[in-house]
Write a protein that holds these residues in place. Structure first.
Motif, PDB file in Angstrom:
ATOM      1  N   TYR A   1       6.558  15.225 -13.418  1.00  0.00           N
ATOM      2  CA  TYR A   1       6.563  13.856 -13.798  1.00  0.00           C
ATOM      3  C   TYR A   1       5.984  13.529 -14.912  1.00  0.00           C
ATOM      4  CZ  TYR A   1       7.057   8.932 -13.348  1.00  0.00           C
ATOM      5  OH  TYR A   1       7.347   7.512 -13.582  1.00  0.00           O
ATOM      6  N   VAL A   2       4.620  13.696 -15.134  1.00  0.00           N
ATOM      7  CA  VAL A   2       3.698  13.323 -16.159  1.00  0.00           C
ATOM      8  C   VAL A   2       4.242  14.140 -17.421  1.00  0.00           C
ATOM      9  CG1 VAL A   2       1.429  13.764 -16.974  1.00  0.00           C
ATOM     10  CG2 VAL A   2       1.615  13.228 -14.641  1.00  0.00           C
TER      11      VAL A   2
ATOM     12  N   GLU B   1       3.690   5.665  -5.433  1.00  0.00           N
ATOM     13  CA  GLU B   1       3.719   5.834  -6.829  1.00  0.00           C
ATOM     14  C   GLU B   1       2.483   6.878  -7.565  1.00  0.00           C
ATOM     15  OE1 GLU B   1       3.176   2.879 -10.615  1.00  0.00           O
ATOM     16  OE2 GLU B   1       3.875   1.979  -8.556  1.00  0.00           O
ATOM     17  N   ILE B   2       1.270   6.659  -6.836  1.00  0.00           N
ATOM     18  CA  ILE B   2       0.309   7.610  -7.158  1.00  0.00           C
ATOM     19  C   ILE B   2       0.795   9.242  -6.856  1.00  0.00           C
ATOM     20  CG2 ILE B   2      -1.973   8.520  -6.161  1.00  0.00           C
ATOM     21  CD1 ILE B   2      -2.609   5.559  -5.757  1.00  0.00           C
TER      22      ILE B   2
ATOM     23  N   LYS C   1       0.792  -1.228   0.074  1.00  0.00           N
ATOM     24  CA  LYS C   1      -0.012  -0.031  -0.030  1.00  0.00           C
ATOM     25  C   LYS C   1       0.787   1.077   0.003  1.00  0.00           C
ATOM     26  CE  LYS C   1      -3.234   2.479   2.884  1.00  0.00           C
ATOM     27  NZ  LYS C   1      -3.723   2.400   4.345  1.00  0.00           N
ATOM     28  N   GLU C   2       1.992   1.141   0.927  1.00  0.00           N
ATOM     29  CA  GLU C   2       2.764   2.231   0.827  1.00  0.00           C
ATOM     30  C   GLU C   2       3.526   2.653  -0.576  1.00  0.00           C
ATOM     31  OE1 GLU C   2       3.204   4.808   3.127  1.00  0.00           O
ATOM     32  OE2 GLU C   2       1.556   3.692   4.162  1.00  0.00           O
TER      33      GLU C   2
END
Length: 164
Positions: free
Chosen positions: A96-97, A87-88, A81-82
């Motif tokens: 970054y996008v 990453e989210i 989860k972390e």
């Protein structure tokens, strides 16, 4: 006085001479002999007691091992989860996008000029595609058979069974 001395000799006084005689005497218990029915009942009671103790102990140790396994699973899920949350967060970053769009898709910003570098060692060759003979050599016999059955030949538009 002689008769008195003879009467004294008849009565003996006990003398303690051994250490065993100094110990108080315990009454001997009679040996208990159990019948086979009593032994069977005793064995059944012993087995019943062991079963009533063994089953809860087995359940306790099984549940403890299950709890330990589940705790490890929870820790692994929390670590996953972390990792996914970081990453989210990374994909929510505008810089970054943009960088990934440039790198993966080859996009450019308005006003920029894109250059594509072509390897000068490459020769222009007219035989870029493979010929039918090369294709047939690469295919196995069952692939050729399936292709001949799956697609009708181009020169027979009406089919084999149609006669005029």
């Amino acid at each position: 006085m002689a008769p008195e001395s003879s009467s004294r000799s008849r009565h003996t006084v006990p003398v303690v001479t051994r250490a065993a005689d100094l110990q108080p005497r315990r009454p001997k218990r009679p040996k208990v002999r159990l019948s086979t029915a009593e032994i069977g009942v005793l064995v059944l009671v012993t087995i019943l007691v062991l079963v009533t103790i063994a089953v809860p102990l087995r359940n306790y140790f099984q549940s403890r091992s299950e709890i330990a396994r589940l705790n490890e699973s929870i820790a692994a899920k929390e670590a996953e989860k972390e990792r996914l949350l970081t990453e989210i967060d990374k994909y929510e970053d505008e810089a970054y996008v943009r960088e990934e769009a440039r790198r993966r898709l080859g996009l450019i910003e308005p006003g920029e000029i894109a250059f594509r570098v072509i390897d000068p060692g490459m020769e222009t060759d007219s035989t870029v595609t493979t010929s039918a003979e090369e294709l047939i050599e690469e295919l196995s016999w069952y692939q050729i058979l399936w292709d001949s059955v799956a697609t009708p030949p181009a020169d027979d538009p009406g089919g084999v069974f149609m006669e005029e």
